[in-house]
Design a protein around this motif. Structure first.
Motif, mmCIF file in Angstrom:
data_model
loop_
_atom_site.group_PDB
_atom_site.id
_atom_site.type_symbol
_atom_site.label_atom_id
_atom_site.label_comp_id
_atom_site.label_asym_id
_atom_site.label_seq_id
_atom_site.Cartn_x
_atom_site.Cartn_y
_atom_site.Cartn_z
ATOM 1 N N ASP A 117 0.828 -1.214 0.000
ATOM 2 C CA ASP A 117 0.000 0.000 0.000
ATOM 3 C C ASP A 117 0.860 1.262 0.000
ATOM 4 O OD1 ASP A 117 -2.810 -1.001 0.128
ATOM 5 O OD2 ASP A 117 -2.075 -1.948 1.955
ATOM 6 N N THR A 118 1.919 1.262 0.805
ATOM 7 C CA THR A 118 2.809 2.426 0.862
ATOM 8 C C THR A 118 3.450 2.684 -0.495
ATOM 9 O OG1 THR A 118 3.293 2.125 3.224
ATOM 10 C CG2 THR A 118 4.909 3.343 1.928
ATOM 11 N N ASP B 295 1.049 3.939 -3.253
ATOM 12 C CA ASP B 295 0.789 5.361 -3.066
ATOM 13 C C ASP B 295 1.987 6.198 -3.521
ATOM 14 O OD1 ASP B 295 -0.802 7.622 -1.906
ATOM 15 O OD2 ASP B 295 0.918 7.726 -0.559
ATOM 16 N N GLY C 15 2.201 6.255 -7.308
ATOM 17 C CA GLY C 15 1.005 6.693 -8.015
ATOM 18 C C GLY C 15 0.263 5.597 -8.752
ATOM 19 N N GLU D 187 -2.833 3.201 -8.991
ATOM 20 C CA GLU D 187 -4.211 3.181 -8.477
ATOM 21 C C GLU D 187 -4.493 1.866 -7.763
ATOM 22 O OE1 GLU D 187 -8.859 3.347 -10.064
ATOM 23 O OE2 GLU D 187 -7.187 3.463 -11.498
ATOM 24 N N VAL D 188 -5.085 1.967 -6.585
ATOM 25 C CA VAL D 188 -5.484 0.780 -5.830
ATOM 26 C C VAL D 188 -6.869 0.362 -6.308
ATOM 27 C CG1 VAL D 188 -6.017 -0.163 -3.553
ATOM 28 C CG2 VAL D 188 -4.104 1.432 -3.832
ATOM 29 N N ARG E 256 -7.705 -4.712 -2.995
ATOM 30 C CA ARG E 256 -6.627 -5.357 -2.244
ATOM 31 C C ARG E 256 -7.071 -6.725 -1.727
ATOM 32 N NH1 ARG E 256 -2.792 -5.999 -1.168
ATOM 33 N NH2 ARG E 256 -1.768 -4.981 0.573
#
Length: 244
Positions: free
Chosen positions: A192-193, A196, A199, A201-202, A205
């Protein structure tokens, strides 16, 4: 008189007809074929030297597993495989693999909540042997990439040994280790870190295929920085990572 107990019969067939013949005597024909295929993939992979392959053209499979817990050696099992093909830094998003796996045990409540995979969903899923074969047919001899690969490598090795008595022989790269080399001052290197930071896009998860796709996009971003540091081949990258 020959020992006709199962173990004795298998040893006799192994000596006279080889491993596949012995397997076929002990298991159904289809399962024996799956196991023989898995063993042949691992054997062929050990012959390959990939160090001179340019990073811009190396064939990769970025993958992720969902599991019932954290320890394959204490009864935890794979419940999903997800993978996507990558050539250099170009993601082939139409070339993906996804399979649920019947773990032959109950999925804990916390894992159901985390992954969205329920006991009902895996009830009709392939068993480990058949799902693993499907995954390896997709991978073939390509280099494997994962994020925080220790977890996935332990489960893959456990699955290979449990089903086919072989160990993983594919080259494996870890996007976490690459990120640690490129960004030594970060406080955290979880997926996740890094998604982010770069850049990416999540999407979703803790879904094996979605996590594999996001990791592949992270890989592409990392490769721009790696090649900017004049790392041109797979061997160059392994050498650089060995210092960190």
């Amino acid at each position: 008189m020959k020992d006709m107990k199962p173990a004795g019969r298998m040893w006799h067939l192994y000596k006279t007809g080889g491993f596949t013949s012995a397997l076929t005597s002990m298991f159904d024909v289809q399962s024996a074929q799956q196991m023989a295929f898995i063993r042949s993939i691992m054997k062929e992979q050990r012959k390959n030297s990939l160090y001179d392959i340019p990073l811009h053209s190396v064939e990769l499979v970025v993958f992720d597993l969902e599991t019932t817990g954290f320890s394959p050696y204490n009864g935890d099992e794979i419940i999903a495989f997800g993978a996507v093909s990558v050539n250099g830094s170009q993601i082939a998003e139409s070339q993906t693999f996804y399979s649920l796996v019947h773990p032959k045990r109950s999925i804990p409540d916390e894992i159901e909540k985390l992954t969205g995979i329920t006991n009902e969903m895996v009830a009709e899923a392939p068993d480990l042997l058949h799902a693993l074969r499907g995954f390896l047919e997709f991978v073939q001899r390509k280099v494997l990439v994962a994020h925080g690969s220790g977890h996935d490598k332990h489960f893959l090795n456990s699955a290979l040994w449990k089903t086919s008595r072989v160990s993983l022989s594919h080259r494996l790269l870890d996007t976490m280790m690459i990120a640690k080399w490129l960004n030594p001052r970060l406080k955290a290197y979880d997926l996740d870190t890094l998604l982010d930071l770069y850049g990416v896009e999540v999407t979703k998860r803790h879904h094996a295929l979605e996590d594999a796709l996001m990791t592949a996009r992270l890989w592409s971003k990392l490769m721009l920085e790696v090649q900017a540091r004049d790392i041109q081949t797979l061997g160059d990258l392994y050498t650089q990572l060995s210092y960190h």
